[in-house]
Design a protein around this motif. Structure first.
Motif, short mmCIF file in Angstrom:
data_model
loop_
_atom_site.label_atom_id
_atom_site.label_comp_id
_atom_site.label_asym_id
_atom_site.label_seq_id
_atom_site.Cartn_x
_atom_site.Cartn_y
_atom_site.Cartn_z
N GLN A 1 1.40 12.55 -9.14
CA GLN A 1 0.86 13.87 -8.82
C GLN A 1 1.94 14.94 -8.89
O GLN A 1 1.69 16.05 -9.36
CB GLN A 1 0.21 13.85 -7.42
CG GLN A 1 -1.03 12.99 -7.33
CD GLN A 1 -2.13 13.47 -8.24
OE1 GLN A 1 -2.39 14.66 -8.35
NE2 GLN A 1 -2.79 12.55 -8.92
N MET B 1 1.59 6.93 -6.66
CA MET B 1 0.54 7.91 -6.91
C MET B 1 1.05 9.32 -6.61
O MET B 1 0.77 10.27 -7.35
CB MET B 1 -0.70 7.61 -6.05
CG MET B 1 -1.41 6.32 -6.42
SD MET B 1 -2.12 6.37 -8.08
CE MET B 1 -3.40 7.56 -7.85
N MET B 2 1.81 9.46 -5.54
CA MET B 2 2.35 10.76 -5.18
C MET B 2 3.34 11.25 -6.24
O MET B 2 3.34 12.42 -6.62
CB MET B 2 3.04 10.70 -3.81
CG MET B 2 3.50 12.06 -3.31
SD MET B 2 4.20 11.99 -1.67
CE MET B 2 5.74 11.16 -2.00
N TYR C 1 2.27 1.76 -3.48
CA TYR C 1 1.22 2.28 -4.35
C TYR C 1 1.01 3.77 -4.11
O TYR C 1 0.94 4.57 -5.05
CB TYR C 1 -0.08 1.50 -4.12
CG TYR C 1 -1.27 2.10 -4.83
CD1 TYR C 1 -1.44 1.92 -6.20
CD2 TYR C 1 -2.21 2.86 -4.14
CE1 TYR C 1 -2.51 2.48 -6.86
CE2 TYR C 1 -3.29 3.42 -4.79
CZ TYR C 1 -3.44 3.23 -6.15
OH TYR C 1 -4.50 3.79 -6.80
N LEU C 2 0.91 4.16 -2.84
CA LEU C 2 0.72 5.57 -2.51
C LEU C 2 1.91 6.41 -2.95
O LEU C 2 1.75 7.54 -3.43
CB LEU C 2 0.48 5.73 -1.00
CG LEU C 2 -0.86 5.19 -0.50
CD1 LEU C 2 -0.92 5.23 1.03
CD2 LEU C 2 -2.02 5.97 -1.10
N HIS C 3 3.11 5.85 -2.82
CA HIS C 3 4.32 6.56 -3.26
C HIS C 3 4.28 6.79 -4.78
O HIS C 3 4.58 7.89 -5.26
CB HIS C 3 5.57 5.77 -2.87
CG HIS C 3 6.84 6.44 -3.26
ND1 HIS C 3 7.31 7.57 -2.65
CD2 HIS C 3 7.75 6.13 -4.22
CE1 HIS C 3 8.44 7.94 -3.21
NE2 HIS C 3 8.74 7.08 -4.17
N LYS D 1 0.83 -1.20 0.00
CA LYS D 1 0.00 0.00 0.00
C LYS D 1 0.87 1.26 0.00
O LYS D 1 0.57 2.23 -0.70
CB LYS D 1 -0.93 0.00 1.21
CG LYS D 1 -2.05 -1.01 1.10
CD LYS D 1 -2.92 -0.99 2.33
CE LYS D 1 -4.02 -2.05 2.23
NZ LYS D 1 -4.84 -2.10 3.45
N ILE D 2 1.95 1.24 0.75
CA ILE D 2 2.86 2.39 0.80
C ILE D 2 3.51 2.60 -0.56
O ILE D 2 3.61 3.73 -1.04
CB ILE D 2 3.91 2.22 1.91
CG1 ILE D 2 3.23 2.35 3.28
CG2 ILE D 2 5.05 3.22 1.76
CD1 ILE D 2 4.12 1.99 4.46
#
Length: 197
Positions: free
Chosen positions: A44, A40-41, A36-38, A33-34
């Protein structure tokens, strides 16, 4: 009624869910999950950087800005020579890569058709944008094939006025309609009625 300890739970009064699996599985799930979030960040951040770059460009009129390297109308002779040399090489690659049907092969007389040159430069520049400089997987190459390459080649191969529709087998000079050229004085008079001068 029983009272629940407000220190437990998700903040909405329900008890906290117990993690399922071993501690190792839970940690691996959180790591995924981390990651994936990284990712996505990072996406962005790239989008934000592109927006900032766009906003920092001068907002002056086009005639006060430098010509893009692919601007054959306003670019320098050196710019035109460079982009047209790259286009020549790219067309050789294209014809070797996409031999297919005869009318989809770019004929050797392509450079004798002014409109064809402009359109092929646009296809080439879009190809560069789709295939060069990307660091992450993207759908730009598929978009280029579906929305830019195939429709443009099909149109140019069937267009007998501006394309190479008459040139299968041998070059034939295009015969564009006589537009007569715009009358500068009549245009200026019309422009004055539009509040443009």
């Amino acid at each position: 009624m029983g009272t629940e300890d407000s220190s437990e739970g998700s903040g909405n009064g329900s008890p906290a869910a117990e993690p399922e699996g071993t501690i190792e599985e839970v940690v691996l799930e959180h790591d995924a999950k981390i990651e994936y979030l990284h990712a996505m960040m990072q996406d962005q951040q790239k989008t934000l950087a592109a927006l900032v770059k766009h906003l920092e460009r001068p907002s002056s009129s086009p005639d006060q800005q430098d010509s893009a390297p692919w601007n054959l109308k306003d670019g320098s002779e050196k710019q035109r020579g460079k982009i047209l040399g790259q286009l020549y090489d790219w067309i050789g690659w294209y014809n070797d890569t996409y031999p297919g049907v005869e009318e989809h092969v770019i004929p050797p007389c392509w450079f004798r058709h002014r409109a064809v040159v402009q359109e092929l430069v646009a296809v080439f520049v879009a190809w560069q944008a789709a295939y060069c400089g990307l660091e992450e997987p993207d759908d730009a190459p598929a978009y280029w094939h579906e929305r830019i390459l195939h429709p443009t080649i099909a149109r140019l191969s069937s267009d007998k006025a501006a394309g190479w529709g008459n040139c299968l087998g041998t070059h034939r000079e295009p015969h564009p309609p006589d537009t007569g050229g715009a009358d500068r004085e009549a245009f200026q008079a019309w422009l004055a009625t539009q509040g443009g001068t």
